[in-house]
Write a protein that holds these residues in place. Structure first.
Motif, PDB file in Angstrom:
ATOM      1  N   ALA A   5      28.634-102.625-125.017  1.00  0.00           N
ATOM      2  CA  ALA A   5      28.405-102.485-126.453  1.00  0.00           C
ATOM      3  C   ALA A   5      27.399-103.518-126.942  1.00  0.00           C
ATOM      4  O   ALA A   5      26.497-103.203-127.747  1.00  0.00           O
ATOM      5  CB  ALA A   5      29.724-102.620-127.208  1.00  0.00           C
ATOM      6  N   ASP A   6      27.504-104.745-126.454  1.00  0.00           N
ATOM      7  CA  ASP A   6      26.589-105.806-126.858  1.00  0.00           C
ATOM      8  C   ASP A   6      25.171-105.527-126.354  1.00  0.00           C
ATOM      9  O   ASP A   6      24.194-105.680-127.101  1.00  0.00           O
ATOM     10  CB  ASP A   6      27.081-107.146-126.326  1.00  0.00           C
ATOM     11  N   LYS A   7      25.050-105.113-125.099  1.00  0.00           N
ATOM     12  CA  LYS A   7      23.729-104.862-124.519  1.00  0.00           C
ATOM     13  C   LYS A   7      23.031-103.689-125.210  1.00  0.00           C
ATOM     14  O   LYS A   7      21.816-103.749-125.455  1.00  0.00           O
ATOM     15  CB  LYS A   7      23.856-104.581-123.020  1.00  0.00           C
ATOM     16  N   ALA A  42      16.022-102.608-125.885  1.00  0.00           N
ATOM     17  CA  ALA A  42      14.621-102.537-126.296  1.00  0.00           C
ATOM     18  C   ALA A  42      14.290-101.189-126.912  1.00  0.00           C
ATOM     19  O   ALA A  42      14.878-100.163-126.560  1.00  0.00           O
ATOM     20  CB  ALA A  42      13.723-102.793-125.091  1.00  0.00           C
ATOM     21  N   LYS A  43      13.318-101.201-127.805  1.00  0.00           N
ATOM     22  CA  LYS A  43      12.904 -99.979-128.497  1.00  0.00           C
ATOM     23  C   LYS A  43      11.734 -99.283-127.804  1.00  0.00           C
ATOM     24  O   LYS A  43      11.289 -98.220-128.257  1.00  0.00           O
ATOM     25  CB  LYS A  43      12.500-100.302-129.935  1.00  0.00           C
ATOM     26  N   ALA A  93      23.499 -90.850-129.583  1.00  0.00           N
ATOM     27  CA  ALA A  93      23.170 -90.125-130.815  1.00  0.00           C
ATOM     28  C   ALA A  93      22.019 -90.787-131.558  1.00  0.00           C
ATOM     29  O   ALA A  93      21.307 -90.118-132.338  1.00  0.00           O
ATOM     30  CB  ALA A  93      24.402 -90.041-131.711  1.00  0.00           C
ATOM     31  N   ALA A  94      21.810 -92.076-131.340  1.00  0.00           N
ATOM     32  CA  ALA A  94      20.733 -92.802-132.020  1.00  0.00           C
ATOM     33  C   ALA A  94      19.476 -92.933-131.159  1.00  0.00           C
ATOM     34  O   ALA A  94      18.486 -93.523-131.602  1.00  0.00           O
ATOM     35  CB  ALA A  94      21.226 -94.199-132.411  1.00  0.00           C
ATOM     36  N   ALA A  95      19.498 -92.379-129.934  1.00  0.00           N
ATOM     37  CA  ALA A  95      18.354 -92.496-129.036  1.00  0.00           C
ATOM     38  C   ALA A  95      17.171 -91.674-129.556  1.00  0.00           C
ATOM     39  O   ALA A  95      17.340 -90.668-130.254  1.00  0.00           O
ATOM     40  CB  ALA A  95      18.737 -92.033-127.639  1.00  0.00           C
ATOM     41  N   PRO A 119      14.743 -93.666-125.127  1.00  0.00           N
ATOM     42  CA  PRO A 119      15.818 -92.798-124.653  1.00  0.00           C
ATOM     43  C   PRO A 119      16.915 -93.593-123.949  1.00  0.00           C
ATOM     44  O   PRO A 119      16.748 -94.774-123.615  1.00  0.00           O
ATOM     45  CB  PRO A 119      15.112 -91.850-123.691  1.00  0.00           C
ATOM     46  N   LEU A 120      18.023 -92.913-123.718  1.00  0.00           N
ATOM     47  CA  LEU A 120      19.188 -93.521-123.074  1.00  0.00           C
ATOM     48  C   LEU A 120      19.708 -92.556-122.014  1.00  0.00           C
ATOM     49  O   LEU A 120      19.710 -91.338-122.208  1.00  0.00           O
ATOM     50  CB  LEU A 120      20.282 -93.793-124.111  1.00  0.00           C
TER      51      LEU A 120
END
Length: 357
Positions: free
Chosen positions: A259-261, A266-267, A299-301, A306-307
């Motif tokens: 969760a922290d990582k 990075a964006k 959901a925010a990628a 991307p994730l």
């Protein structure tokens, strides 16, 4: 007579070891099952085991403890009875010494089997590396990787290993070390780039091991089945790579660490979260927290950031039925919200049926 779950777990592991070409470890598990049925030292050590002994790999915790003793005291009678290149082993001789060792070291064994096996099976990278490359295909940018349950973090250097299969090969530049992985490969040739796109790597484990620490190295080697000398040799070479990079995973709970990582990720990069034969060990609440974190950040990628979630696990851990000993490689990707079953793979990476395109 009703057979206890511990007894059944020992016999089940013996069957799996036989199928996976580990006859000594299979015989050792059967000997421990017989001892348990007699109410011997194995029954004493595992009395009141609080959870599921098969999912917990209890049999491998016990065999790992014995192998550690043999490795640490290489001049002992136990070590001389253990499998060695050029020598035949006898399970009758080995078990007599193993039973005596378990009795003499009972207090230590009770402590050591509270921790799950830490295998860092290096040959699993023959599936992890093309799996990671599959996630990277079509993304023109760097990759940041996060490994959960990394132990000593050996497979986080998967792009530093040399691979030779029936369908593809990969040799890192520069050639870092002597980790050579071969595998039987069926199915299509996977996408593998000319150069590694990995920019940043991080990992966590509840009990991280340090490749530069002799005792930690022995712990890792102890969970490799002693008759499989090729696996031991690869492990030692991979330890040397991790040691050369002074890499030690963070000591942390996987759910909190992840969760922290991901909050700080990075964006401008593809972030790949991955693990191998890890998901059966955390409590359900931790697994659920990991899933919720991945879904939330997925959901925010965006296309620019991307994730992906790459998992190399036994079939039941990912919602599939377990018919054979093979495991699967599963890839989830965001923002496409796509899930792919990439491969059916041997637990130690000896053979791969590649499904993902």
């Amino acid at each position: 007579m009703v057979v206890s779950s511990v007894h059944a777990a020992l016999l089940q592991q013996a069957m799996w070891c036989k199928d996976l070409q580990a006859p000594f470890t299979a015989a050792l598990c059967r000997a421990m099952a017989d001892d348990y049925a007699r109410g011997g030292i194995v029954a004493d050590l595992t009395k009141g085991w609080p959870s599921h002994p098969i999912s917990d790999a209890l049999a491998l915790r016990l065999t790992g403890a014995l192998h550690y003793c043999a490795l640490k005291n290489s001049d002992s009678d136990l070590a001389k009875a253990w499998p060695r290149p050029g020598y035949d082993w006898s399970i009758e001789v080995a078990w007599a010494l193993a039973e005596a060792t378990l009795r003499a070291e009972a207090d230590w064994v009770k402590v050591i089997i509270q921790s799950p096996p830490q295998t860092n099976e290096v040959s699993r990278s023959v599936g992890l590396w093309p799996g990671l490359c599959a996630a990277a295909q079509g993304f023109d940018g760097p990759i940041d990787v996060l490994e959960l349950g990394a132990s000593a973090g050996l497979n986080i250097f998967m792009d530093h290993f040399e691979y030779l299969t029936d369908a593809w090969s990969w040799r890192p530049e520069p050639a870092y070390a002597k980790v050579h992985i071969t595998a039987r490969w069926t199915g299509a040739r996977p996408f593998v780039p000319e150069q590694s796109p990995i920019r940043h790597r991080a990992a966590c484990d509840q009990n991280p091991l340090d490749a530069s620490d002799r005792d930690h190295r022995l712990r890792l080697m102890a969970y490799v089945w002693p008759e499989q000398f090729d696996r031991l040799a690869r492990l030692e070479s991979a330890l040397n790579i991790a040691q050369a990079h002074a890499f030690v995973p963070d000591q942390a709970d996987a759910a909190d660490w992840l969760a922290d990582k991901l909050r700080k990720r990075a964006k401008d990069a593809l972030t790949v979260v991955y693990h191998s034969v890890f998901f059966q060990y955390p409590p359900l609440v931790v697994r659920q927290a990991i899933e919720q974190t991945m879904q939330r950040h997925g959901a925010a990628a965006t296309k620019e950031s991307p994730l992906a979630w790459l998992r190399y696990e036994p079939n039941p851990e990912l919602g599939h039925q377990q018919f054979v000993t093979n495991q699967i490689i599963d890839l989830m990707e965001w923002p496409s919200n796509q899930r792919r079953k990439l491969a059916s793979i041997h637990p130690h990476g000896r053979s791969v049926e590649w499904l993902g395109a």
